[in-house]
Design a protein around this motif. Structure first.
Motif, PDB file in Angstrom:
ATOM      1  N   ASP A  18       0.849  -1.198   0.000  1.00 16.19           N
ATOM      2  CA  ASP A  18       0.000   0.000   0.000  1.00 16.19           C
ATOM      3  C   ASP A  18       0.882   1.244   0.000  1.00 16.19           C
ATOM      4  O   ASP A  18       1.085   1.890   1.023  1.00 16.19           O
ATOM      5  CB  ASP A  18      -0.918  -0.004   1.230  1.00 16.19           C
ATOM      6  CG  ASP A  18      -1.936   1.130   1.209  1.00 16.19           C
ATOM      7  OD1 ASP A  18      -1.941   1.913   0.231  1.00 16.19           O
ATOM      8  OD2 ASP A  18      -2.706   1.251   2.181  1.00 16.19           O
ATOM      9  N   TYR A  19       1.405   1.576  -1.180  1.00 20.97           N
ATOM     10  CA  TYR A  19       2.306   2.720  -1.284  1.00 20.97           C
ATOM     11  C   TYR A  19       1.591   4.040  -1.048  1.00 20.97           C
ATOM     12  O   TYR A  19       2.194   5.022  -0.604  1.00 20.97           O
ATOM     13  CB  TYR A  19       3.010   2.722  -2.646  1.00 20.97           C
ATOM     14  CG  TYR A  19       2.089   2.922  -3.833  1.00 20.97           C
ATOM     15  CD1 TYR A  19       1.885   4.196  -4.354  1.00 20.97           C
ATOM     16  CD2 TYR A  19       1.430   1.849  -4.424  1.00 20.97           C
ATOM     17  CE1 TYR A  19       1.046   4.391  -5.437  1.00 20.97           C
ATOM     18  CE2 TYR A  19       0.588   2.036  -5.499  1.00 20.97           C
ATOM     19  CZ  TYR A  19       0.399   3.309  -6.005  1.00 20.97           C
ATOM     20  OH  TYR A  19      -0.446   3.502  -7.069  1.00 20.97           O
ATOM     21  N   VAL A  20       0.288   4.094  -1.318  1.00 24.98           N
ATOM     22  CA  VAL A  20      -0.484   5.315  -1.053  1.00 24.98           C
ATOM     23  C   VAL A  20      -0.561   5.561   0.451  1.00 24.98           C
ATOM     24  O   VAL A  20      -0.286   6.666   0.931  1.00 24.98           O
ATOM     25  CB  VAL A  20      -1.891   5.221  -1.660  1.00 24.98           C
ATOM     26  CG1 VAL A  20      -2.672   6.513  -1.368  1.00 24.98           C
ATOM     27  CG2 VAL A  20      -1.822   4.972  -3.152  1.00 24.98           C
ATOM     28  N   GLY A 194      -2.682  16.830  -9.961  1.00 29.57           N
ATOM     29  CA  GLY A 194      -3.476  15.944  -9.124  1.00 29.57           C
ATOM     30  C   GLY A 194      -4.960  16.135  -9.371  1.00 29.57           C
ATOM     31  O   GLY A 194      -5.728  15.159  -9.429  1.00 29.57           O
ATOM     32  N   TYR A 195      -5.371  17.391  -9.534  1.00 28.84           N
ATOM     33  CA  TYR A 195      -6.778  17.700  -9.797  1.00 28.84           C
ATOM     34  C   TYR A 195      -7.234  17.037 -11.093  1.00 28.84           C
ATOM     35  O   TYR A 195      -8.302  16.416 -11.160  1.00 28.84           O
ATOM     36  CB  TYR A 195      -6.953  19.217  -9.892  1.00 28.84           C
ATOM     37  CG  TYR A 195      -8.376  19.681 -10.140  1.00 28.84           C
ATOM     38  CD1 TYR A 195      -9.225  19.947  -9.077  1.00 28.84           C
ATOM     39  CD2 TYR A 195      -8.856  19.860 -11.444  1.00 28.84           C
ATOM     40  CE1 TYR A 195     -10.531  20.387  -9.300  1.00 28.84           C
ATOM     41  CE2 TYR A 195     -10.148  20.292 -11.669  1.00 28.84           C
ATOM     42  CZ  TYR A 195     -10.986  20.557 -10.596  1.00 28.84           C
ATOM     43  OH  TYR A 195     -12.279  20.984 -10.809  1.00 28.84           O
ATOM     44  N   HIS A 207      -5.211  10.419 -17.324  1.00 27.74           N
ATOM     45  CA  HIS A 207      -5.527   9.264 -16.493  1.00 27.74           C
ATOM     46  C   HIS A 207      -4.692   8.057 -16.893  1.00 27.74           C
ATOM     47  O   HIS A 207      -4.453   7.159 -16.094  1.00 27.74           O
ATOM     48  CB  HIS A 207      -7.019   8.929 -16.589  1.00 27.74           C
ATOM     49  CG  HIS A 207      -7.894  10.025 -16.055  1.00 27.74           C
ATOM     50  ND1 HIS A 207      -9.270   9.944 -16.068  1.00 27.74           N
ATOM     51  CD2 HIS A 207      -7.598  11.224 -15.500  1.00 27.74           C
ATOM     52  CE1 HIS A 207      -9.783  11.058 -15.547  1.00 27.74           C
ATOM     53  NE2 HIS A 207      -8.789  11.845 -15.203  1.00 27.74           N
ATOM     54  N   GLY A 208      -4.225   8.061 -18.136  1.00 29.28           N
ATOM     55  CA  GLY A 208      -3.411   6.955 -18.610  1.00 29.28           C
ATOM     56  C   GLY A 208      -2.019   6.929 -18.002  1.00 29.28           C
ATOM     57  O   GLY A 208      -1.276   5.961 -18.185  1.00 29.28           O
ATOM     58  N   LEU A 209      -1.662   7.970 -17.250  1.00 32.60           N
ATOM     59  CA  LEU A 209      -0.345   8.003 -16.606  1.00 32.60           C
ATOM     60  C   LEU A 209      -0.263   7.032 -15.435  1.00 32.60           C
ATOM     61  O   LEU A 209       0.824   6.734 -14.940  1.00 32.60           O
ATOM     62  CB  LEU A 209      -0.047   9.428 -16.099  1.00 32.60           C
ATOM     63  CG  LEU A 209       0.107  10.511 -17.170  1.00 32.60           C
ATOM     64  CD1 LEU A 209       0.288  11.876 -16.506  1.00 32.60           C
ATOM     65  CD2 LEU A 209       1.278  10.203 -18.081  1.00 32.60           C
ATOM     66  N   ASN A 210      -1.422   6.554 -14.986  1.00 27.72           N
ATOM     67  CA  ASN A 210      -1.484   5.596 -13.870  1.00 27.72           C
ATOM     68  C   ASN A 210      -0.839   6.149 -12.592  1.00 27.72           C
ATOM     69  O   ASN A 210      -0.201   5.422 -11.837  1.00 27.72           O
ATOM     70  CB  ASN A 210      -0.810   4.273 -14.253  1.00 27.72           C
ATOM     71  CG  ASN A 210      -1.586   3.537 -15.332  1.00 27.72           C
ATOM     72  OD1 ASN A 210      -2.817   3.528 -15.327  1.00 27.72           O
ATOM     73  ND2 ASN A 210      -0.866   2.936 -16.272  1.00 27.72           N
ATOM     74  N   LEU A 211      -0.998   7.444 -12.375  1.00 26.68           N
ATOM     75  CA  LEU A 211      -0.524   8.060 -11.140  1.00 26.68           C
ATOM     76  C   LEU A 211      -1.695   8.201 -10.186  1.00 26.68           C
ATOM     77  O   LEU A 211      -2.806   8.539 -10.593  1.00 26.68           O
ATOM     78  CB  LEU A 211       0.072   9.445 -11.430  1.00 26.68           C
ATOM     79  CG  LEU A 211       1.354   9.489 -12.264  1.00 26.68           C
ATOM     80  CD1 LEU A 211       1.728  10.934 -12.571  1.00 26.68           C
ATOM     81  CD2 LEU A 211       2.501   8.809 -11.546  1.00 26.68           C
ATOM     82  N   VAL A 216       0.407  12.091  -5.589  1.00 24.05           N
ATOM     83  CA  VAL A 216       0.806  13.381  -6.151  1.00 24.05           C
ATOM     84  C   VAL A 216       0.631  14.489  -5.116  1.00 24.05           C
ATOM     85  O   VAL A 216       1.532  15.302  -4.878  1.00 24.05           O
ATOM     86  CB  VAL A 216      -0.009  13.707  -7.420  1.00 24.05           C
ATOM     87  CG1 VAL A 216       0.303  15.118  -7.914  1.00 24.05           C
ATOM     88  CG2 VAL A 216       0.290  12.690  -8.516  1.00 24.05           C
ATOM     89  N   TYR A 217      -0.546  14.526  -4.477  1.00 21.00           N
ATOM     90  CA  TYR A 217      -0.818  15.548  -3.475  1.00 21.00           C
ATOM     91  C   TYR A 217       0.113  15.421  -2.262  1.00 21.00           C
ATOM     92  O   TYR A 217       0.601  16.432  -1.728  1.00 21.00           O
ATOM     93  CB  TYR A 217      -2.275  15.445  -3.004  1.00 21.00           C
ATOM     94  CG  TYR A 217      -3.291  16.010  -3.968  1.00 21.00           C
ATOM     95  CD1 TYR A 217      -2.971  17.041  -4.847  1.00 21.00           C
ATOM     96  CD2 TYR A 217      -4.600  15.526  -3.977  1.00 21.00           C
ATOM     97  CE1 TYR A 217      -3.915  17.561  -5.712  1.00 21.00           C
ATOM     98  CE2 TYR A 217      -5.555  16.048  -4.839  1.00 21.00           C
ATOM     99  CZ  TYR A 217      -5.205  17.061  -5.709  1.00 21.00           C
ATOM    100  OH  TYR A 217      -6.142  17.586  -6.562  1.00 21.00           O
TER     101      TYR A 217
END
Length: 242
Positions: A18-20, A194-195, A207-211, A216-217
């Motif tokens: 869970d890196y987030v 991020g927005y 959205h394709g960046l898979n971030l 980001v925030y």
């Protein structure tokens, strides 16, 4: 419904993948450490700079408290804690604008500059929240309004009255002002990314960046809030030596 009293146990069960959640935890600890550093260093500065360093500590402390709740919210629901994040920003971003005013007071900054910066920052945040959490169907429009307010702030500090005051002050104040300007221009620009990652609009291709929006925030918050404070701390330290 999950009770908030259970959150600490949920955090202890956070998966190693869970890196987030990891960035929420690190953000919380980093903000707390920065707050302790700024608060404990207050005694070494005279009254002229003590308020600026104190505000730096308040910014990171407020962020640390909110990161504590955001970390637990993520652990419980695996959802972006949008509400807590914007409450954090509505308190800390205007305080970051206050920092500009405080360091420019030596060059005669007036209350009008502070009011303008705070109003612009509130417009930027309120419209951003509406687009991200209230009226997502028109997220691009609210994001546009938020972006305009952001760019007016950028203009004010780079080419407007704030810039003129910094040039008049010269020396360490000018050097610190320029670094803070770069934080706003480059560091704050991560937030629109991020927005756009978290809402739909003409920019949906991102959205394709898979971030992950929270990653980001979280990175942006740590860089900007702690970095802002360290610039102010260094300015106060260098000014003490003169």
């Amino acid at each position: 419904m999950t009770n908030y009293m259970l959150f600490p146990s949920l955090v202890t069960k956070m998966l190693p993948t869970d890196y987030v959640g990891f960035t929420f935890f690190v953000g919380c600890m980093a903000m707390l450490a920065a707050s302790a550093f700024f608060f404990l260093s207050l005694s070494q500065f005279d009254k002229k700079w003590r308020t600026s360093v104190l505000v730096s500590g308040l910014i990171t402390f407020i962020a640390a408290v909110h990161y504590f709740y955001m970390r637990d919210y993520w652990a419980a629901f695996q959802e972006s804690p949008t509400f807590f994040r914007y409450v954090d920003w509505i308190l800390t971003v205007p305080l970051m604008c206050v920092e500009f005013f405080l360091i420019l007071k030596v060059a005669g900054a007036k209350q009008g500059l502070l009011t303008k910066m705070i109003v612009l920052s509130i417009i930027m945040l309120v419209t951003g929240y509406i687009g991200e959490a209230v009226d997502r169907d028109n997220a691009w429009l609210w994001g546009l309004v938020s972006g305009i307010a952001y760019f007016v702030i950028v203009y004010e500090i780079w080419m407007g009255s704030a810039s003129k005051l910094a040039n008049a002050a010269g020396g360490n104040v000018l050097a610190a002002h320029k670094i803070l300007c770069w934080f706003v221009l480059v560091g704050w620009s991560i937030y629109p990314l991020g927005y756009m990652l978290g809402t739909d609009g003409w920019y949906s291709g991102l959205h394709g960046l898979n971030l992950n929006i929270d990653v980001v925030y979280n990175i942006a918050d740590a860089i900007n809030k702690i970095g802002f404070g360290l610039v102010i701390y260094n300015l106060a330290l260098q000014s003490q030596k003169e």
